[in-house]
Structures are given as structure tokens and as C-alpha cells.
Scaffold this motif. Structure first.
Motif, PDB file in Angstrom:
ATOM      1  N   VAL B 208       0.834  -1.212   0.000  1.00 30.70           N
ATOM      2  CA  VAL B 208       0.000   0.000   0.000  1.00 30.70           C
ATOM      3  C   VAL B 208       0.865   1.257   0.000  1.00 30.70           C
ATOM      4  CG1 VAL B 208      -1.617   1.338   1.432  1.00 30.70           C
ATOM      5  CG2 VAL B 208      -2.025  -1.100   1.032  1.00 30.70           C
ATOM      6  N   ARG B 209       1.909   1.266   0.816  1.00 32.56           N
ATOM      7  CA  ARG B 209       2.768   2.463   0.887  1.00 32.56           C
ATOM      8  C   ARG B 209       3.513   2.693  -0.424  1.00 32.56           C
ATOM      9  NH1 ARG B 209       5.326   2.092   7.025  1.00 32.56           N
ATOM     10  NH2 ARG B 209       3.515   2.968   8.067  1.00 32.56           N
ATOM     11  N   SER B 210       3.924   1.620  -1.083  1.00 35.84           N
ATOM     12  CA  SER B 210       4.664   1.830  -2.339  1.00 35.84           C
ATOM     13  C   SER B 210       3.742   2.338  -3.449  1.00 35.84           C
ATOM     14  CB  SER B 210       5.352   0.535  -2.770  1.00 35.84           C
ATOM     15  OG  SER B 210       4.385  -0.385  -3.223  1.00 35.84           O
ATOM     16  N   TYR B 211       2.446   2.211  -3.234  1.00 31.84           N
ATOM     17  CA  TYR B 211       1.478   2.771  -4.183  1.00 31.84           C
ATOM     18  C   TYR B 211       0.995   4.149  -3.721  1.00 31.84           C
ATOM     19  CZ  TYR B 211       1.090  -1.175  -7.358  1.00 31.84           C
ATOM     20  OH  TYR B 211       1.371  -2.119  -8.324  1.00 31.84           O
ATOM     21  N   GLY B 212       1.565   4.645  -2.645  1.00 34.69           N
ATOM     22  CA  GLY B 212       1.226   6.002  -2.183  1.00 34.69           C
ATOM     23  C   GLY B 212       0.099   6.043  -1.169  1.00 34.69           C
ATOM     24  N   GLY B 213      -0.346   4.887  -0.695  1.00 36.02           N
ATOM     25  CA  GLY B 213      -1.430   4.866   0.293  1.00 36.02           C
ATOM     26  C   GLY B 213      -0.896   4.726   1.699  1.00 36.02           C
ATOM     27  N   GLU B 214      -1.815   4.699   2.651  1.00 32.33           N
ATOM     28  CA  GLU B 214      -1.444   4.547   4.054  1.00 32.33           C
ATOM     29  C   GLU B 214      -2.648   3.975   4.791  1.00 32.33           C
ATOM     30  OE1 GLU B 214       0.330   3.701   6.504  1.00 32.33           O
ATOM     31  OE2 GLU B 214       1.852   5.244   6.173  1.00 32.33           O
ATOM     32  N   ALA B 215      -2.398   3.286   5.908  1.00 41.97           N
ATOM     33  CA  ALA B 215      -3.508   2.704   6.671  1.00 41.97           C
ATOM     34  C   ALA B 215      -4.398   3.796   7.237  1.00 41.97           C
ATOM     35  CB  ALA B 215      -2.958   1.832   7.802  1.00 41.97           C
ATOM     36  N   TRP B 216      -3.787   4.739   7.907  1.00 43.38           N
ATOM     37  CA  TRP B 216      -4.512   5.909   8.409  1.00 43.38           C
ATOM     38  C   TRP B 216      -3.526   7.049   8.603  1.00 43.38           C
ATOM     39  CZ3 TRP B 216      -4.857   1.225  11.274  1.00 43.38           C
ATOM     40  CH2 TRP B 216      -3.966   1.110  12.335  1.00 43.38           C
ATOM     41  N   VAL B 217      -4.027   8.253   8.393  1.00 43.87           N
ATOM     42  CA  VAL B 217      -3.192   9.441   8.559  1.00 43.87           C
ATOM     43  C   VAL B 217      -4.013  10.496   9.288  1.00 43.87           C
ATOM     44  CG1 VAL B 217      -1.840  11.229   7.386  1.00 43.87           C
ATOM     45  CG2 VAL B 217      -2.072   8.982   6.340  1.00 43.87           C
ATOM     46  N   GLY B 219      -5.790  10.563  11.885  1.00 41.65           N
ATOM     47  CA  GLY B 219      -7.131  10.187  12.312  1.00 41.65           C
ATOM     48  C   GLY B 219      -8.085   9.864  11.187  1.00 41.65           C
ATOM     49  N   LYS B 220      -7.584   9.752   9.959  1.00 39.12           N
ATOM     50  CA  LYS B 220      -8.475   9.409   8.844  1.00 39.12           C
ATOM     51  C   LYS B 220      -8.025   8.082   8.213  1.00 39.12           C
ATOM     52  CE  LYS B 220     -10.698  11.104   4.679  1.00 39.12           C
ATOM     53  NZ  LYS B 220     -10.723   9.771   4.150  1.00 39.12           N
ATOM     54  N   CYS B 221      -8.973   7.206   8.030  1.00 37.79           N
ATOM     55  CA  CYS B 221      -8.676   5.906   7.436  1.00 37.79           C
ATOM     56  C   CYS B 221      -8.256   6.080   5.977  1.00 37.79           C
ATOM     57  CB  CYS B 221      -9.909   5.002   7.520  1.00 37.79           C
ATOM     58  SG  CYS B 221      -9.678   3.402   6.713  1.00 37.79           S
ATOM     59  N   GLY B 222      -7.219   5.348   5.581  1.00 43.28           N
ATOM     60  CA  GLY B 222      -6.723   5.476   4.214  1.00 43.28           C
ATOM     61  C   GLY B 222      -6.900   4.227   3.367  1.00 43.28           C
ATOM     62  N   PHE B 223      -7.493   3.187   3.943  1.00 42.65           N
ATOM     63  CA  PHE B 223      -7.618   1.935   3.192  1.00 42.65           C
ATOM     64  C   PHE B 223      -8.563   2.052   1.987  1.00 42.65           C
ATOM     65  CE2 PHE B 223      -6.066  -0.367   7.081  1.00 42.65           C
ATOM     66  CZ  PHE B 223      -4.997  -0.987   6.457  1.00 42.65           C
ATOM     67  N   ASP B 224      -9.458   3.064   2.028  1.00 35.90           N
ATOM     68  CA  ASP B 224     -10.388   3.200   0.902  1.00 35.90           C
ATOM     69  C   ASP B 224      -9.902   4.196  -0.147  1.00 35.90           C
ATOM     70  OD1 ASP B 224     -10.665   5.391   2.477  1.00 35.90           O
ATOM     71  OD2 ASP B 224     -12.862   5.330   2.624  1.00 35.90           O
ATOM     72  N   SER B 225      -8.642   4.649  -0.010  1.00 39.15           N
ATOM     73  CA  SER B 225      -8.110   5.585  -1.012  1.00 39.15           C
ATOM     74  C   SER B 225      -7.835   4.839  -2.319  1.00 39.15           C
ATOM     75  CB  SER B 225      -6.811   6.211  -0.498  1.00 39.15           C
ATOM     76  OG  SER B 225      -5.797   5.222  -0.449  1.00 39.15           O
ATOM     77  N   PRO B 226      -7.848   5.543  -3.450  1.00 42.28           N
ATOM     78  CA  PRO B 226      -7.578   4.869  -4.748  1.00 42.28           C
ATOM     79  C   PRO B 226      -6.220   4.166  -4.745  1.00 42.28           C
ATOM     80  CG  PRO B 226      -8.398   7.093  -5.098  1.00 42.28           C
ATOM     81  CD  PRO B 226      -8.178   6.965  -3.630  1.00 42.28           C
ATOM     82  N   GLU B 227      -5.225   4.784  -4.085  1.00 38.37           N
ATOM     83  CA  GLU B 227      -3.878   4.187  -4.071  1.00 38.37           C
ATOM     84  C   GLU B 227      -3.895   2.844  -3.327  1.00 38.37           C
ATOM     85  OE1 GLU B 227      -4.578   7.236  -2.960  1.00 38.37           O
ATOM     86  OE2 GLU B 227      -3.645   8.576  -4.436  1.00 38.37           O
ATOM     87  N   ILE B 229      -6.474   0.943  -2.741  1.00 37.71           N
ATOM     88  CA  ILE B 229      -7.299  -0.037  -3.472  1.00 37.71           C
ATOM     89  C   ILE B 229      -6.512  -0.634  -4.646  1.00 37.71           C
ATOM     90  CG2 ILE B 229      -9.334  -0.249  -4.971  1.00 37.71           C
ATOM     91  CD1 ILE B 229     -10.734   1.681  -2.988  1.00 37.71           C
ATOM     92  N   GLN B 230      -5.745   0.219  -5.328  1.00 39.06           N
ATOM     93  CA  GLN B 230      -4.928  -0.281  -6.455  1.00 39.06           C
ATOM     94  C   GLN B 230      -3.900  -1.311  -5.953  1.00 39.06           C
ATOM     95  OE1 GLN B 230      -2.743   2.820  -8.487  1.00 39.06           O
ATOM     96  NE2 GLN B 230      -2.140   1.461 -10.162  1.00 39.06           N
ATOM     97  N   ALA B 231      -3.277  -0.998  -4.818  1.00 43.13           N
ATOM     98  CA  ALA B 231      -2.259  -1.909  -4.263  1.00 43.13           C
ATOM     99  C   ALA B 231      -2.885  -3.231  -3.826  1.00 43.13           C
ATOM    100  CB  ALA B 231      -1.577  -1.230  -3.080  1.00 43.13           C
ATOM    101  N   ILE B 232      -4.004  -3.121  -3.132  1.00 43.73           N
ATOM    102  CA  ILE B 232      -4.644  -4.336  -2.608  1.00 43.73           C
ATOM    103  C   ILE B 232      -5.216  -5.170  -3.751  1.00 43.73           C
ATOM    104  CG2 ILE B 232      -6.579  -5.147  -1.167  1.00 43.73           C
ATOM    105  CD1 ILE B 232      -5.890  -2.681   0.667  1.00 43.73           C
ATOM    106  N   THR B 233      -5.672  -4.498  -4.801  1.00 48.31           N
ATOM    107  CA  THR B 233      -6.165  -5.220  -5.980  1.00 48.31           C
ATOM    108  C   THR B 233      -5.058  -6.072  -6.592  1.00 48.31           C
ATOM    109  OG1 THR B 233      -7.770  -3.480  -6.430  1.00 48.31           O
ATOM    110  CG2 THR B 233      -7.237  -4.945  -8.271  1.00 48.31           C
TER     111      THR B 233
END
Lengths: 293, 412
Positions: B208-217, B219-227, B229-233
Motif C-alpha cells: 500500500v505504501r509503495s502505491y502512495g497509500g497509508e492505513a490511516w493518517v 485520524g483518517k482511514c486510508g484503506f479506501d483511497s484509490p492508491e 485499493i490499487q495496491a490491494i487489488t
């Protein structure tokens, strides 16, 4: 004239004999039981050791606000409803088959009783291997007869089935032994007389054996129901409460609240609810006994 | 008379020595003979300079560690010191059960507190207080079965690193080529094969981080960010489309040749000693956002309710000084810059070449620690059943990730 009367001396002797057991009961069972009722009225954080009195708040939260509680409650009832009849039917069937002498009788009794004394961890690990997805032994055997088996421990509906069946196989041996003992205590004269009178095997079972097994059946039912509602290790080792909380049962939920979230007060309230659930079901079964007799 | 004097003297000496005897108890999660041997050597040196002091290490299995430690603290039997994971840091700091050792460490110039990487200290400091010193700042790296790569005739991760083509997409392609699911061999295995259970975060966060996402930042959840989702896909496709990753419910093992690649930490790959294949170590693959090394961290802490807090703080200082950090770095990469930059570190572990240890050091310098939060146990419990829905072939990933965020957002 002795200072202490014989009756009094006997009474003291009796109390001295039971005192070690009584002390153990009071310290390790009754004391904690009462303490749990007290803890359930508090908000006690295990880590910080901060405690505050909250009255019935833990109960109202569990029963009216916590959606997970009712899911867990339902799972516990489903687990018990699946396990108890399956266990009892299998135990009685095995007992009927293995109570009469035949070559290999001891071997078969040993085979079915062995899981009872097998370590729960070893049992769970072996079954986790057997119930793997495509490469699991169970699914490979099903594939031989053209059945595409599910990923047993990873699909919510099948995971519950898998933990019930594997738990039954683990515990059925004990109930089988109890039924064998009860069957062997039924005088042979009864069945022989019925046979002479022309009764069929089903009639003998339904009219003679089953009624005479009622006290044993009641004990087995109570013990199995209580055991199924208290199940923890099997779920912890097989599925960890998953998938999608599909196998999360009450005892596991209590463990999670107490030892993962450190909310001892809340966990105690859940334990009290479970206690009353078990008491209620046991009472119901004892009333059933009256009906059966 | 002389006998009586000798006896009285001996008894007095014994009583005095008993009065000054101090036992330090430290909880750890390792049961490895090599790890415990190293720790006991350090303890013996400390004991030799502190007469009357005995240090004992008590192993609590990793899976039960936090629970076992908490019960000891709650039950009035607190250890003097212990190891603590990054995920437990905020909750233990907030609970006030950790001893502030700042005076002991800052007032000793020889300790050289400033040598510790400040980014590594983030979780263990609050204002001026210091609640722990990371002894293990261990990055997740790619371990690969070089024999399998060689047999298949495809470029190894390190060759792709040199070519600048070592990405998660490249890992996916390699994993697919190396997979033979019918024979129980897969291209990729999650850390310890627990990527669908207790190690979901250790598996997904590096991608997720290598795709530019984060678990939370913030106080905001980041798992539903496009980045994210692309990584998890990508990972989901590796499992269910390519069938190149050990799937949920299967138990293939990298160390016995059941998988061609895995990601893990240097302190958790001791099984490589028994591997009957050639193996290699490479950085984590990069993604659209470049390299994002991910670090698992553990610290040595002293407990405020311990019986020997002064001595515990002294031992904590001793264990994490420059010399002992260098000793422990053979298994547990340190947060001390001077050690990481020294040649001794490169040759500290005989199982790894200097070149491989350099990969570890590089990842530490660039990496970020795994996510943590004061409500981490609750967050993890809330995430687990939602993530279970992800491990189905027909999972709708954006919808699953949205449900993960809905579940954990109130806790963040």
C-alpha cells in the motif's frame, strides 16, 4: 463426662475432612464467581488498573448497543444447536454398536475415545491441514467422487460446520463411554422378555432401552450443552473467531474483551450473561426431565 | 568462641549480601537459543560490574506476549523490564505503566542519546519523557529462493534491482512464472504465512505504501483511497487470478521450498539455516510512489511498577549503549546511526553477507515504522472480520475497503 459430645466430635471430624476441598471451592470457585458479579458493575481497565463504578451500564451496552453481542450470541446458539444433537446421536449410535461383544470391539472403542485424550492443539493443527482449500486431504477425497469442496475454514457458512463436526469428533468418545456404561447396566432380562413377546428391535429400543437411558441422556445433554456454550480453545485454534466473525462465540468474545481490549468489567458482564444463559438452559433441561419421566 | 565469631561473621555477611541482592526480570518473546545466548552474555557482563545483581530473561511466546505481560502487570507481579512491539507502544505509554528513563539516558554523555535515530524514537517519546529504546528496527525485505529462479531461468530480484525494474508488478510476473499450485508450490508467501490472519498489516502495508497509500493518517482511514485499493487489488489478483500466492487456508512454506518469495524481517528468518536451497535477499519492490521500506520495531522498556526501577533503568541503558547495540545488531538491527554506518555491522551476522546487511541498513535509513494507535487492539479486531471478506475470489475490493474504513474510523 467428655467435654465435647460424640456427635459434636464427629461433626468436627467431618468438617476437618471436607475443609481442604471446601477451602479450594471457596477460594478458587465461589470467590471468583462472586467477584465477577462485582467486576461486571465496574469499568476496569486491566492495563491502567483504573476502576470506576458504572452499575448496569456494561449490561445495557452489551444487550442494547453492541451489535457484535447478538451476532456472537446467535453463533453460540447455532454452535450448540449443531453440536449437541450430532454429538448425542453419534455417541448413542456408537455405543449401541460397540456395547455388544465382537472381535475388534476394544480397538474400535479405543479409536473413538482417543480424540478425547488428544491435546486440543494437536487436534486443531491436524484438522487445519486436512481442511485446507484445494490441497486439503478432505477436499482431495471429495474431488475423487466429483465434489468440489469449499475452503472449509475460510468461508463463513462452512467454517461453522467445520468447527462443529471437528468438535463432535473430538468429544463424542466420552459420551459414547457413558452410554456404553448405561447400556450395560440395563438387565438383559428386559430385552430377552420383549423378544420372546415378539417385539421388534425398534420397539425394544423405543419402549425399553431409550426410557431406561433417560437419566444418562439428561446428564449427557446438560454436560454437552454447557460444554458447547463454553467452547473456546477449539474456536481459538481453528478459526480465531473468523471468517467475518462467523465462528465468534461467547467465550471467545469474553476473552477478546478482557485480554485483548483489557476491558475486564465489560468482559465480566458478558461472563455473567453467559452464566445465566447456561443456568437457564440447564433448568429447562431439568424440567424436560420431569416431562420425560 | 572463635567458631562462634566465624559463624556470626558469615551469617552477617550472608544477610548483608541478601539485603543487597537484586534480581532483575525481563520479559522477551524470543525462544531462540542464539538470541537468548546473546542476551545472557550481555547480562553476565552487567552482573560482573554490579555485584549482587542477577538478570533473568523470561520468554513469553510471541502470540501470547501482550496478554501475558498485561496479566503480570495487572496481577501485581510486574517484570522489571521487557520487550514491546511498536503496535503496543501508544497504549502502554498512555496507560502510564512505562518508566520514564530520560534522566538516566540524557545525563550520561557516554550513552550518546543523540546517536539514536530520532525518527525511530517517535513512538517511545512524549514531550521530554523517554519510555523505551528501540533495540530492533527491522525492515521487511524480500527473501527469495535463488535455486527456483535459477531453474526457471528468470532474473532474480537483485538482478532486477540492478536493472531498476524491481517493482510489485515485476514480483507478480515472477511469482506467476514460478508457481505450480498443483504441486503445492507458489510464487509468493505472506510473512510467516499469516497474511490473512494476524499479519494482515505486515503483508499489505508495504504494498500500500509503495502505491502512495497509508492505513490511516491524522485520524483518517486510508484503506479506501484509490492508491490503497490499487495496491490491494494487485495482491488480490496474485492470489485469485494468477494463483501465484499461497491462498487463504493453504499452508505452503517458503523455508521448505513451498514458495519462491516471501517478505519478512531479519530476526524472523532463522529457519534459513536449515533451508536446502540457495537463497537471496533483496529490498522490497517499489511501486508507483517509489520505494517504501516498512519497518517493524521493538523496544526495551522498563516498567514503572517494577520492584527495582533504578536498576532497571540502568540495565536498559546498558543494553542499548553503543557496544551492546552493536552486539544485538546481528539479529536485531539497531536505531543507532553510528552502528548502522560502521563496518562491524556489515559483518555482524555470519548468515548474511556484508552486501545483504547493507540492504538492511539502507532500508532502515529510508523506511517508515508500521502503523500504530492507542486503540490498536480494537482497530485490529474491527478490521479482521472485514478483511476476511477480502479473501474471497469474487470480493468487490472498493466495497470491502470502504467497510474496513467504516468499521475503524470511529476508533481513529
Amino acid at each position: 463426662m467428655p467435654i465435647i459430645s460424640l456427635r459434636c466430635r464427629e461433626s468436627i471430624t467431618g468438617w476437618l475432612f471436607v475443609s481442604p476441598t471446601l477451602a479450594g471451592f471457596l477460594i478458587f470457585f465461589f470467590g471468583p464467581l462472586i467477584a465477577v458479579f462485582g467486576y461486571s458493575a465496574t469499568e476496569w481497565n486491566l492495563l491502567t488498573q483504573e476502576t470506576s463504578f458504572v452499575g448496569f451500564e456494561n449490561y445495557t451496552d452489551a444487550l442494547t448497543e453492541n451489535q457484535d453481542f447478538w451476532l456472537v450470541f446467535r453463533n453460540s446458539l447455532v454452535f450448540a444447536a449443531g453440536l449437541v444433537p450430532l454429538n448425542m446421536v453419534m455417541a448413542l449410535s456408537l455405543a449401541m454398536a460397540l456395547s455388544r461383544p465382537f472381535a475388534g470391539q476394544v480397538l474400535f472403542r479405543t479409536i473413538f475415545f482417543a480424540p478425547v485424550i488428544t491435546a486440543a492443539v494437536a487436534w486443531a493443527i491436524v484438522w487445519k491441514f486436512l481442511l485446507q482449500g484445494e490441497t486439503g486431504t478432505v477436499n482431495q477425497m471429495l474431488a475423487i467422487v466429483g465434489i468440489d469442496g469449499p475452503n472449509w475454514l475460510r468461508e463463513p457458512n462452512w467454517a461453522m460446520v467445520a468447527v462443529i463436526v471437528t468438535r463432535v469428533l473430538k468429544t463424542v468418545g466420552l459420551n459414547m463411554i457413558l452410554y456404553i456404561a448405561a447400556l450395560q447396566s440395563i438387565p438383559r432380562d428386559y430385552t430377552e422378555a420383549a423378544l420372546l413377546e415378539g417385539a421388534s428391535r425398534w420397539q425394544i429400543f423405543g419402549r425399553i432401552i431409550w426410557p431406561l437411558l433417560t437419566p444418562t441422556t439428561l446428564v449427557i445433554m446438560i454436560v454437552t450443552v454447557v460444554g458447547s456454550l463454553k467452547v473456546f480453545d477449539h474456536i481459538y485454534l481453528m478459526t480465531g473467531g473468523g471468517p467475518e466473525n462467523g465462528t465468534m462465540v461467547l467465550a471467545f468474545f469474553i476473552y477478546e474483551q478482557g485480554f485483548e481490549f483489557f476491558n475486564v468489567g465489560y468482559a465480566s458482564a458478558l461472563a455473567v450473561i453467559m452464566f445465566f444463559l447456561i443456568v437457564a438452559l440447564t433448568g429447562l433441561q431439568l424440567r424436560l426431565k420431569g416431562g420425560l419421566q | 568462641m572463635i567458631k562462634q565469631i566465624v559463624l556470626a561473621t558469615a551469617l552477617t555477611a550472608f544477610s548483608i549480601s541478601m539485603a543487597f541482592a537484586q534480581d532483575l526480570r525481563m520479559t522477551v518473546w524470543t525462544g531462540s537459543d542464539a538470541h537468548l545466548g546473546m542476551l545472557n552474555d550481555i547480562a553476565e557482563e552487567f552482573e560482573s560490574t554490579h555485584p549482587g545483581v542477577t538478570v533473568n530473561f523470561e520468554t513469553i511466546p510471541f502470540s501470547d506476549y501482550v496478554r501475558g505481560l498485561t496479566l503480570q502487570l495487572a496481577g501485581g507481579n510486574p517484570p522489571d523490564l521487557g520487550w514491546l512491539l511498536e503496535s503496543s507502544a501508544p497504549i502502554f505509554v498512555d496507560a502510564g505503566v512505562l518508566l520514564d528513563v530520560s534522566d538516566k539516558l540524557r545525563n550520561d554523555a557516554a550513552y550518546n542519546f543523540s546517536d539514536l535515530s530520532q525518527s525511530a524514537m517517535t513512538l517511545w517519546q512524549s514531550s521530554d519523557a523517554i519510555y523505551g529504546i528501540p533495540f530492533s528496527t527491522s525492515p521487511y525485505l524480500t527473501y527469495y529462493n535463488a535455486s527456483m529462479f535459477s531453474s526457471a531461468g528468470i532474473a532474480t530480484p537483485n538482478q532486477m534491482v540492478k536493472e531498476g525494474s524491481w517493482t510489485w508488478e515485476a514480483l507478480r510476473i515472477a511469482a506467476k512464472k514460478l508457481s505450480d499450485p498443483a504441486n503445492g508450490v507458489y510464487g509468493f508467501q505472506s510473512p510467516d504465512g499469516l497474511g490473512y490472519d494476524s499479519r494482515i498489516m505486515h503483508t499489505l502495508i508495504p504494498i500500500v505504501r509503495s502505491y502512495g497509500g497509508e492505513a490511516w493518517v491524522n485520524g483518517k482511514c486510508g484503506f479506501d483511497s484509490p492508491e490503497a485499493i490499487q495496491a490491494i487489488t494487485l495482491y488480490h489478483q496474485m492470489i485469485f487470478d494468477d494463483k501465484s500466492t499461497v491462498p487463504p487456508g493453504e499452508q505452503a512454506n517458503f523455508f521448505t521450498g513451498g514458495a519462491a518469495m516471501t517478505i519478512n524481517q531479519i530476526s524472523r528468518v532463522s529457519n534459513l539455516d536449515e533451508a536446502n536451497f540457495e537463497w537471496g535477499l533483496a529490498p522490497l519492490p517499489s511501486g508507483p510512489s517509489g520505494e517504501s521500506p516498512t519497518i517493524g520495531q521493538a523496544a526495551i522498556v522498563a516498567f514503572a511498577r517494577g520492584q527495582n526501577t533504578e536498576l532497571a533503568a540502568e540495565f536498559l541503558k546498558y543494553m542499548t549503549d553503543t557496544k551492546n547495540s552493536a552486539t544485538m545488531a546481528q539479529f536485531f538491527p539497531t536505531a543507532r546511526k553510528s552502528v548502522l554506518e560502521g563496518d562491524a555491522f556489515l559483518n555482524s551476522n555470519s548468515a548474511f553477507s556484508a552486501e545483504q546487511i547493507q540492504i538492511v541498513a539502507d532500508a532502515i535509513s529510508k523506511g517508515g515504522v508500521l502503523p500504530s494507535h492507542p486503540a490498536y487492539p480494537q482497530i485490529e479486531a474491527a478490521m479482521r472480520p472485514r478483511f476476511d471478506a477480502l479473501w474471497q475470489a469474487d470480493a468487490v475490493i472498493p466495497s470491502v475497503m470502504a467497510s474496513v474504513c467504516r468499521a475503524i474510523q470511529p476508533l481513529l
